[in-house]
Scaffold this active site. Structure first.
Site, PDB file in Angstrom:
ATOM      1  N   CYS A   1       0.868  -1.183   0.000  1.00 32.93           N
ATOM      2  CA  CYS A   1       0.000   0.000   0.000  1.00 32.93           C
ATOM      3  C   CYS A   1       0.899   1.226   0.000  1.00 32.93           C
ATOM      4  O   CYS A   1       1.943   1.220   0.623  1.00 32.93           O
ATOM      5  CB  CYS A   1      -0.916   0.064   1.214  1.00 32.93           C
TER       6      CYS A   1
ATOM      7  N   CYS B   1       0.640   5.376   4.333  1.00 33.07           N
ATOM      8  CA  CYS B   1       1.078   4.884   5.631  1.00 33.07           C
ATOM      9  C   CYS B   1      -0.129   4.559   6.494  1.00 33.07           C
ATOM     10  O   CYS B   1      -0.044   3.851   7.471  1.00 33.07           O
ATOM     11  CB  CYS B   1       1.982   5.887   6.321  1.00 33.07           C
ATOM     12  N   SER B   2      -1.298   5.084   6.117  1.00 30.63           N
ATOM     13  CA  SER B   2      -2.475   4.788   6.933  1.00 30.63           C
ATOM     14  C   SER B   2      -2.984   3.374   6.681  1.00 30.63           C
ATOM     15  O   SER B   2      -3.708   2.825   7.487  1.00 30.63           O
ATOM     16  CB  SER B   2      -3.585   5.789   6.636  1.00 30.63           C
ATOM     17  N   CYS B   3      -2.608   2.816   5.548  1.00 31.31           N
ATOM     18  CA  CYS B   3      -3.074   1.478   5.212  1.00 31.31           C
ATOM     19  C   CYS B   3      -2.051   0.447   5.651  1.00 31.31           C
ATOM     20  O   CYS B   3      -1.463  -0.259   4.832  1.00 31.31           O
ATOM     21  CB  CYS B   3      -3.342   1.359   3.719  1.00 31.31           C
TER      22      CYS B   3
END
Lengths: 202, 132
Positions: free
Chosen positions: A107, A110-112
């Site tokens: 991904c 960075c949130s995933c």
């Protein structure tokens, strides 16, 4: 900055993330900070976060067939039962490596990333080259990480989203019969749970 | 074993780092922290001056800050205050004022909203959208 997570947009940035990105942008432009140096600092402080939680999950799956089964069916609940849960309500899915299939997670955001079990993502995970090449040439990427898979083994690439995040369950190494969970967990690396390497050999 | 590394940078005020809980509960928190450490190293402010500013911001918050010190809510409140203090330090040093930082943050949000999942979010995309 409360739970303002619009589900229509994978790429919705929460307020605090945007504010800190703004600080980083401005300070980098002014030459006051170097993004790579920031990651080095974070690494230093991060020893307590993350990958150990994921290693616990994997070690338990290796030693407890019922837990492994639960993890396959409902990873969010199984992982939550160990006290690790994402605060944004994201779902987890555990993908199991087998003799036939190797799993790899990617991904760009960075949130995933499954923070609750893996901590903060490594720098390379967030890099555009990793994301694009992991999809177009997964074997090439794995080779760069030092993992050469036999031709007959399939590679499955999983693209995380803001709402569904993947944890790779590596195969239990041979020669670990009778090991307890704590000892098994020492063989589980962060990268093995992203899929760029296998679990360590005893 | 990592104690010497830990001691090479300032401790995080008010947060326990010698237990099994995560220090940071989201990447932005780690980044806000790291930015502060770097600016201090770069000489933009002294650590006591930083601590004073941070304390000022914390003073205005409810004392329990979301409850348990090990909870995500606490970490969010704590590092939100941290970020606020950092923004003020940067304004005080004349590097960037709050309005400019707000503009840049809004640009990042626009860039993110306009970027399909799986594509890197580019700051420039947000700038383009500002003046369509």
């Amino acid at each position: 900055m409360s739970g303002d997570h619009s589900h229509g947009h994978d790429n919705h940035l929460d307020d605090m993330t945007a504010r800190v990105m703004a600080l980083e942008t401005v300070l980098t432009e002014k030459g006051l900070v170097d993004p790579a140096a920031l990651d080095a600092i974070i690494d230093t402080y991060e020893t307590k976060v993350g990958p150990r939680n994921g290693a616990h999950v994997v070690a338990k799956a290796w030693s407890d067939p019922d837990f492994a089964d639960w993890l396959k069916r409902d990873a969010t609940a199984a992982i939550g039962s160990l006290g690790y849960s994402g605060r944004q309500g994201e779902h987890m899915r555990a993908v199991f490596n087998t003799d036939d299939t190797h799993n790899l997670v990617v991904c760009t955001l960075c949130s995933c990333y499954p923070w609750s079990v893996l901590g903060l993502p490594p720098v390379w995970y967030k890099s555009p080259p990793y994301r694009s090449r992991a999809v177009s040439d997964p074997r090439g990427v794995l080779a760069e990480f030092g993992l050469t898979l036999p031709e007959e083994k399939a590679v499955r690439v999983w693209d995380s989203t803001a709402e569904l995040r993947y944890l790779v369950i590596p195969q239990r190494p041979a020669g670990t019969d009778g090991w307890d969970e704590d000892r098994l967990a020492t063989l589980v690396t962060r990268n093995s749970m992203i899929g760029t390497e296998e679990a360590l050999q005893p | 074993m990592s104690d010497t590394r830990k001691n090479s940078v300032p401790p995080i005020q008010g947060l326990p780092i010698d237990n099994d809980e995560p220090v940071f509960h989201a990447p932005w928190q780690a980044k806000a922290f790291a930015l502060t450490v770097k600016l201090h190293e770069a000489g933009l402010f002294t650590w006591p001056a930083w601590a004073e500013m941070f304390s000022d911001v914390l003073k205005d918050l409810p004392s329990d800050m979301g409850g348990d010190i090990r909870s995500s809510a606490y970490a969010e409140a704590y590092f939100s205050a941290w970020t606020e203090a950092l923004e003020r330090m940067i304004a005080q040093a004349g590097v960037a004022d709050a309005a400019h930082l707000g503009d840049v943050a809004a640009t990042w949000k626009r860039a993110a909203e306009a970027t399909p999942h799986g594509t890197p979010i580019l700051y420039e995309r947000g700038l383009e959208l500002k003046n369509p």
